[in-house]
Design a protein around this motif. Structure first.
Motif, PDB file in Angstrom:
ATOM      1  N   HIS A   1     -22.443 -25.107 -23.315  1.00 13.38           N
ATOM      2  CA  HIS A   1     -22.985 -24.681 -25.043  1.00 13.38           C
ATOM      3  C   HIS A   1     -23.881 -23.510 -24.715  1.00 13.38           C
ATOM      4  N   TYR A   2     -24.621 -23.340 -23.263  1.00 16.74           N
ATOM      5  CA  TYR A   2     -25.585 -22.354 -22.996  1.00 16.74           C
ATOM      6  C   TYR A   2     -25.054 -21.156 -24.121  1.00 16.74           C
TER       7      TYR A   2
ATOM      8  N   THR B   1     -23.720 -20.442 -27.545  1.00 15.94           N
ATOM      9  CA  THR B   1     -24.855 -20.255 -28.544  1.00 15.94           C
ATOM     10  C   THR B   1     -25.329 -18.672 -28.116  1.00 15.94           C
ATOM     11  N   HIS B   2     -25.561 -18.249 -26.642  1.00 15.51           N
ATOM     12  CA  HIS B   2     -25.605 -16.956 -26.216  1.00 15.51           C
ATOM     13  C   HIS B   2     -24.875 -16.178 -25.739  1.00 15.51           C
TER      14      HIS B   2
ATOM     15  N   SER C   1     -21.283 -15.963 -26.379  1.00 21.06           N
ATOM     16  CA  SER C   1     -20.095 -16.330 -27.141  1.00 21.06           C
ATOM     17  C   SER C   1     -18.763 -15.576 -26.237  1.00 21.06           C
TER      18      SER C   1
END
Length: 179
Positions: free
Chosen positions: A51-52, A55-56, A58
């Protein structure tokens, strides 16, 4: 997040069936309890890392690595789930438990008068029931941990598919015995 991926890589590789270093035993056997707990935690942590990176970063190669590790981990959990359901089916099948208990409840008082149970036989029977309850409880706890982990990682359909396969087998076997 990089550390999560490295820890995940280490443990997932250790338990990868295609790896030469893979142990044949079950991840959820009594002598691997800590590894099983760590494995589930690693899958949760890997999901957080993914997920990180989505979000940051990709386009990060680490996202691809995390996804590959996740797929390997889920394959292992699927096999564990299948094996656990298959092996513990007799302890987890509520219908077989209710059939045996309903047979016992249909016995008349006169049937029971003619049969005296010794203290040793009673203890053995209690031990068997106790073992069944312990196995059932442990298996249910492990199955719940696996399904919770897989569902949280987005692999709920895979759990349902495996459960349906095992359930179909149980029903087919019961129908075969009725014929």
């Amino acid at each position: 997040m990089d550390e999560n991926i490295q820890i995940a890589r280490s443990l997932i590789t250790k338990w990868d069936d295609t790896s030469l270093s893979c142990s044949i035993s079950s991840l959820f056997s009594s002598n691997n309890r800590q590894d099983a707990k760590d494995y589930l935690k690693v899958v949760y942590d890997l999901q957080t890392a993914m997920h990180y990176f989505i979000t940051h970063h990709s386009t990060s190669d680490k996202l691809v690595l995390a996804q590959t590790l996740m797929q390997t981990a889920i394959k292992r959990l699927e096999r564990e789930f299948y094996q656990m359901l298959k092996i513990n089916g007799e302890y987890l099948d509520h219908e077989s438990v209710s059939v045996s208990s309903s047979k016992a409840s249909r016995a008349s008082f006169s049937d029971l008068e003619d049969y005296e149970i010794s203290e040793t036989e009673s203890r053995i029977s209690d031990d068997a029931i106790s073992k069944m309850e312990r196995v059932s409880t442990a298996a249910m706890t492990d199955l719940k941990a696996i399904t919770d982990c897989m569902i949280s990682a987005g692999y709920g359909k895979e759990c349902a598919r495996i459960y349906k396969i095992i359930r179909k087998f149980v029903v087919d076997e019961a129908l075969y015995h009725f014929n």
